[in-house]
Design a protein around this motif. Structure first.
Motif, PDB file in Angstrom:
ATOM      1  N   ASN A  86      -4.682  33.228  13.225  1.00  0.00           N
ATOM      2  CA  ASN A  86      -5.592  32.684  14.216  1.00  0.00           C
ATOM      3  C   ASN A  86      -5.274  33.300  15.577  1.00  0.00           C
ATOM      4  N   ARG A  94     -11.972  35.601  29.009  1.00  0.00           N
ATOM      5  CA  ARG A  94     -12.130  36.642  27.975  1.00  0.00           C
ATOM      6  C   ARG A  94     -12.369  38.025  28.583  1.00  0.00           C
ATOM      7  N   GLY A  97      -8.171  41.507  28.172  1.00  0.00           N
ATOM      8  CA  GLY A  97      -7.041  42.057  27.422  1.00  0.00           C
ATOM      9  C   GLY A  97      -6.027  41.031  26.925  1.00  0.00           C
ATOM     10  N   GLU A 128     -17.228  40.153  18.392  1.00  0.00           N
ATOM     11  CA  GLU A 128     -16.183  40.283  19.426  1.00  0.00           C
ATOM     12  C   GLU A 128     -14.811  40.400  18.758  1.00  0.00           C
ATOM     13  N   LEU A 132     -12.266  43.530  18.682  1.00  0.00           N
ATOM     14  CA  LEU A 132     -10.870  43.361  19.105  1.00  0.00           C
ATOM     15  C   LEU A 132      -9.920  43.957  18.054  1.00  0.00           C
TER      16      LEU A 132
END
Ligand SMILES: CC(C)(COP(=O)(O)OP(=O)(O)OC[C@H]1O[C@@H](n2cnc3c(N)ncnc32)[C@H](O)[C@@H]1OP(=O)(O)O)[C@@H](O)C(=O)NCCC(=O)NCCS
Length: 160
Positions: A86, A94, A97, A128, A132
Motif C-alpha cells: 500500500n 500530490r 515526489g 496515476e 508512479l
C-alpha cells in the motif's frame, strides 16, 4: 517533511482514513465500511509486531499525510522478495515526489534485509499509480484478466 516509522498508537486512525480512497479507487465497486476498517486495523496491528513487515508514515508539518507498507514474502518464483502492499499520499500534496520517496524508503529496507527484488500489484483503473510505479522502475510481469459474464440471475442462493 519527514518519513518515519509507523507508530500504531499515534498513526492508526490517520492510516485507516487513507484506506477509503485507496481501496475504493483501486477496486471499483468496493465500499470501504466499518467492518473493512476493523479488519484493516487488525492487519496493521499484526504488521506492527511482525519482523517481516515495515510501515512508514510521511509527516508534513505535524500532520500525517502519507503512508507506505512493505512486506517480505515468498512467491512462487522468489524465495525472498519485497512486496509493497500500500502507498498513499494526501491529495493536497500530490505530484511533488512524495510517493517516490516512500517507495524508495521501502526498497532500501528490502535491500537491507537481503531481498533482490521489489514487487507490487497495480490496478489498471488507476493511471496515476501506474505512472508512479513505471517511473519508479517497476514493470508488469503478470496481468490479471477479467471478462464480464452475461448472467442476470446472479448467484443461485441470492434468488432463493
Ligand atoms: C498514486 C499516488 C500514491 C501518487 O502519489 P504522488 O506523491 O502524487 O506521486 P509522486 O509525486 O511521487 O509521483 C511520482 C511519479 O508518478 C507519476 N504520477 C504521479 N501522479 C501522477 C498523475 N496524477 N498523473 C500522471 N503521472 C503521475 C509521475 O510519473 C511522477 O513523476 P514525475 O513527477 O517526475 O513526472 C497518489 O495519487 C495516491 O495516494 N493515490 C491514492 C492511493 C492509491 O491509489 N495508491 C496506490 C495503490 S495502493
Amino acid at each position: 517533511m519527514r518519513i518515519r516509522k509507523f507508530d500504531l498508537r499515534k498513526d492508526l486512525n490517520a492510516v485507516l482514513q487513507f484506506q477509503y480512497e485507496t481501496y475504493e479507487r483501486n477496486f471499483p465497486g468496493l465500499r470501504v465500511d466499518r467492518a473493512f476498517l476493523a479488519d484493516y486495523g487488525r492487519q496493521l496491528r499484526a504488521a506492527a509486531r511482525s519482523r517481516a513487515e515495515q510501515l512508514w508514515v510521511l509527516e508534513v508539518g505535524a500532520k500525517v499525510q502519507g503512508f507506505v507498507w512493505g512486506t517480505l514474502i515468498t512467491s512462487m518464483v522468489d524465495e525472498f522478495v519485497g512486496y509493497i502492499k500500500n502507498v498513499y499520499v494526501a491529495p493536497e500534496i500530490r505530484s511533488q515526489g512524495y510517493a517516490r520517496r516512500l517507495l524508495e524508503t521501502t526498497e532500501e529496507w528490502f535491500r537491507s534485509e537481503g531481498a533482490a527484488k521489489a514487487s507490487l500489484d497495480a490496478s489498471l483503473c488507476n493511471p496515476e499509480a501506474m505512472a508512479l510505479y513505471q517511473k519508479a522502475g517497476y514493470r508488469a510481469a503478470r496481468v490479471r484478466m477479467e471478462k464480464l459474464l452475461d448472467n442476470p440471475e446472479g448467484r443461485p442462493e441470492d434468488n432463493e
